[in-house]
Design an enzyme around this catalytic site. Structure first.
Site, PDB file in Angstrom:
ATOM      1  N   ASP A 150     -24.335  -0.958 -44.793  1.00  0.00           N
ATOM      2  CA  ASP A 150     -23.411  -1.613 -44.518  1.00  0.00           C
ATOM      3  C   ASP A 150     -23.506  -2.279 -42.788  1.00  0.00           C
ATOM      4  O   ASP A 150     -23.614  -1.502 -41.934  1.00  0.00           O
ATOM      5  CB  ASP A 150     -22.075  -1.047 -44.614  1.00  0.00           C
ATOM      6  CG  ASP A 150     -20.847  -1.995 -44.353  1.00  0.00           C
ATOM      7  OD1 ASP A 150     -20.793  -3.220 -44.736  1.00  0.00           O
ATOM      8  OD2 ASP A 150     -19.900  -1.364 -43.926  1.00  0.00           O
TER       9      ASP A 150
ATOM     10  N   ASP B 208     -20.437 -10.408 -43.784  1.00  0.00           N
ATOM     11  CA  ASP B 208     -20.065  -9.180 -44.631  1.00  0.00           C
ATOM     12  C   ASP B 208     -21.088  -8.677 -45.670  1.00  0.00           C
ATOM     13  O   ASP B 208     -20.835  -9.428 -46.782  1.00  0.00           O
ATOM     14  CB  ASP B 208     -18.793  -8.991 -44.886  1.00  0.00           C
ATOM     15  CG  ASP B 208     -18.266  -7.852 -45.590  1.00  0.00           C
ATOM     16  OD1 ASP B 208     -18.755  -6.838 -45.198  1.00  0.00           O
ATOM     17  OD2 ASP B 208     -16.936  -7.761 -45.893  1.00  0.00           O
TER      18      ASP B 208
END
Length: 453
Positions: free
Chosen positions: A329, A104
């Protein structure tokens, strides 16, 4: 975690392990292959729903909180499960235990599900990290200065007179998910680009004994045993290993629609793809004091077929409260743009796309077209002019995607949350090598060398 609900397409990060050393070595980088196993998930509308849940958890974090060596790890897509995240096959402990983690870029903490079982024969293999079975596991003391790097539970006193008084952490998410455990240190083993295994001691991570809620224990987690934070904070994997590898990392997400699917990579350290500066665009890495985890970039304008759209610059700006801006992201699939910009872009595409509209548009998408009879449908070119005089020009396959048979939809979504930020998702990033250079505060991207680090 800044933190993970879910997206749609995602990848597995497979970290090779073996014996190793803790002194400087001659390898150049750590290399993690990224492999994609499936195409777009069968229900794009569910993917959109997962992306929105993920963004809500990301937004909840606003207001809180020399030698060129490198390392390489493999990523494999888990699109079939529809969770939209990267997975890491991490080897932790002595002897090494294999654990599947969500990778992440939007969070910092590395944490794994832990078990304190003595006789662990009844546990499914690789279902949790067995702390008692590792000779190198050690929880930080609650008075250790590193204990201040994680949120500590309220009402739990630290007994500094006791030898064993572990540092406890507690994370709560906007959807009600929660993880609790001991902030600890362990040894992990990775393979270098030279093929030489390297052992990293004193990796700070969360040993979680309780994880509840849909973000980290529900279907979107898909059996993962934790999260590998790659954000900008000091406790992320990229920060902890980056100090040994030139403080940079990069990744390449290859086109998942190709068959056979080409290998993609995550590199910790120097990327050979950016050896030729003429082939690389650089844009400044923008800091937001209200959200120090995220990798912000600056969008100056959007062009469709080389025509600049009329979008006010303030649409892309970060305001005095830390709202707005644009984040890169890896865990969000689609690209979400501030609503005024999104509406202008959709309007421009509707005027220029010559294909007929789909009879049954996919739920949640504003522009869907019928491509039956079109072997290679053509779409208008979109590009983003970024700060630093760089231009991101993705291929149309990055923003027009298959959502049903003979139907392609514009893979953009409007950002309607006033306190949120725009997000460049992993679909838009495919086919590029992105390098996150922390020392120079810049992000480089190139269409050259992707998949050939």
């Amino acid at each position: 975690m800044a933190e993970r609900a879910a997206g749609v397409i995602f990848f597995f990060l497979l970290i090779s392990a073996a014996a190793a050393v803790n002194r400087p070595t001659k390898f150049e980088y750590l290399k993690l292959p990224l492999l994609h196993k499936d195409t777009f998930p069968p229900t794009p509308s569910q993917s959109l729903s997962s992306d929105i849940r993920r963004l809500n958890t990301l937004y909840s974090s606003l207001g809180h909180r020399s030698t060129t060596r490198s390392a390489k790890l493999p990523l494999t897509s888990g699109a079939a499960t529809g969770s939209g995240q990267y997975f890491v096959d991490l080897r932790l402990g002595t002897p090494p235990q294999r654990l599947l983690l969500v990778a992440d870029t939007g969070s910092d903490l590395v944490w794994v599900s832990c078990s304190a079982c003595r006789n662990c024969s009844s546990r499914p293999p690789n279902s949790a990290f067995l702390a008692r079975h590792s000779s190198t596991y050690f929880p930080y003391h609650c008075y250790d200065k590193k204990c201040r790097l994680v949120p500590n539970p309220t009402g739990v006193a630290c007994n500094h007179t006791r030898l064993h008084s572990p540092c406890r952490y507690e994370y709560s998410y906007s959807d009600g998910s929660e993880t609790k455990g001991f902030f600890s240190t362990e040894t992990t083993t990775l393979n270098a680009s030279s093929g030489r295994p390297v052992k990293f001691r004193n990796l700070a991570f969360g040993c979680s004994f309780e994880a509840t809620g849909p973000s980290i224990a529900g279907p979107s987690f898909n059996g993962a045993q934790g999260v590998m934070g790659l954000g900008r904070g000091s406790i992320s994997l990229s920060s902890q290993l980056g100090r040994r590898f030139g403080n940079k990392f990069s990744y390449c997400l290859m086109d998942y629609t190709l068959s056979p699917t080409p290998t993609s990579y995550l590199l910790i350290g120097r990327s050979t793809a950016v050896n030729d500066p003429k082939k690389v665009n650089y844009t400044p890495m923008i800091s937001n004091p209200f959200a120090s985890t995220f990798y912000y970039i600056g969008i100056e304008s959007v062009h469709i077929e080389d025509v600049k759209l009329s979008i006010r610059p303030s649409v892309w700006a970060i305001d005095e409260l830390g709202n707005g801006g644009t984040v890169m992201d890896s865990g969000t699939t689609l690209t979400f743009l501030a609503e005024p910009a999104y509406r202008r872009i959709v309007q421009a595409f509707k005027q220029l796309v010559t294909l007929p509209e789909a009879d049954e548009p996919t739920v949640g998408f504003d522009l869907c077209v019928n491509v039956s009879g079109e072997s290679r449908p053509s779409f208008p070119k979109m590009s983003f002019k970024l700060s630093g005089n760089s231009v991101l020009s993705p291929p149309s396959g990055n923003y027009f995607i298959d959502t049903a048979e003979d139907v392609k939809c514009l893979a953009l979504q409007p950002l309607t949350t006033p306190s949120g930020f725009s997000v460049i998702g992993n679909l838009m990033q495919q086919g590029f090598m992105f390098e996150f250079d922390r020392d120079r505060s810049r992000i480089g991207f190139s269409r050259h060398g992707c998949g050939k680090p």
